[in-house]
Write a protein that holds these residues in place. Structure first.
Motif, PDB file in Angstrom:
ATOM      1  N   ARG A  47     -21.359  46.311  14.304  1.00  0.00           N
ATOM      2  CA  ARG A  47     -22.071  45.492  13.312  1.00  0.00           C
ATOM      3  C   ARG A  47     -23.014  46.333  12.446  1.00  0.00           C
ATOM      4  N   THR A  48     -23.416  47.497  12.950  1.00  0.00           N
ATOM      5  CA  THR A  48     -24.341  48.339  12.196  1.00  0.00           C
ATOM      6  C   THR A  48     -23.636  49.324  11.286  1.00  0.00           C
ATOM      7  N   VAL A  49     -22.315  49.397  11.378  1.00  0.00           N
ATOM      8  CA  VAL A  49     -21.556  50.345  10.555  1.00  0.00           C
ATOM      9  C   VAL A  49     -21.351  49.741   9.184  1.00  0.00           C
ATOM     10  N   LYS A  50     -21.743  50.492   8.137  1.00  0.00           N
ATOM     11  CA  LYS A  50     -21.569  50.028   6.770  1.00  0.00           C
ATOM     12  C   LYS A  50     -20.175  50.375   6.308  1.00  0.00           C
ATOM     13  N   ARG A  51     -19.589  49.422   5.657  1.00  0.00           N
ATOM     14  CA  ARG A  51     -18.224  49.618   5.167  1.00  0.00           C
ATOM     15  C   ARG A  51     -18.232  49.835   3.680  1.00  0.00           C
ATOM     16  N   GLY A  52     -17.322  50.737   3.225  1.00  0.00           N
ATOM     17  CA  GLY A  52     -17.167  51.151   1.840  1.00  0.00           C
ATOM     18  C   GLY A  52     -17.348  50.107   0.855  1.00  0.00           C
TER      19      GLY A  52
END
Length: 77
Positions: free
Chosen positions: A72-77
């Motif tokens: 959930r903390t990973v930012k996606r392009g």
């Protein structure tokens, strides 16, 4: 060593593919389930190299120890 079969898998396939698989099973005196299990094992073993499998194992161990990153903390392009 006894392996308990406790999962079922429903596979939809064209009748022509099913008939070919059944023909191979008959010539090898093997059940369709055993044939598919063998194909899966072969495919999974070929999927990753030994070095890649070690990295996966190391990552899984780190994750179990709480060292992973929440998706959930990973930012996606």
């Amino acid at each position: 060593m006894t392996i308990t079969m406790n999962k079922e898998l429903l596979i939809r396939m064209p009748a022509t593919l099913y008939n070919r698989a059944k023909k191979v099973c008959g010539s090898r005196s093997k059940s369709l389930s055993a044939f598919i299990r063998d194909l899966l094992v072969e495919g999974l073993d070929d999927y990753l190299t030994e070095q890649e499998r070690q990295k996966v194992t190391k990552g899984e161990k780190a994750y179990r120890q709480g060292k992973g990153v929440s998706w959930r903390t990973v930012k996606r392009g």
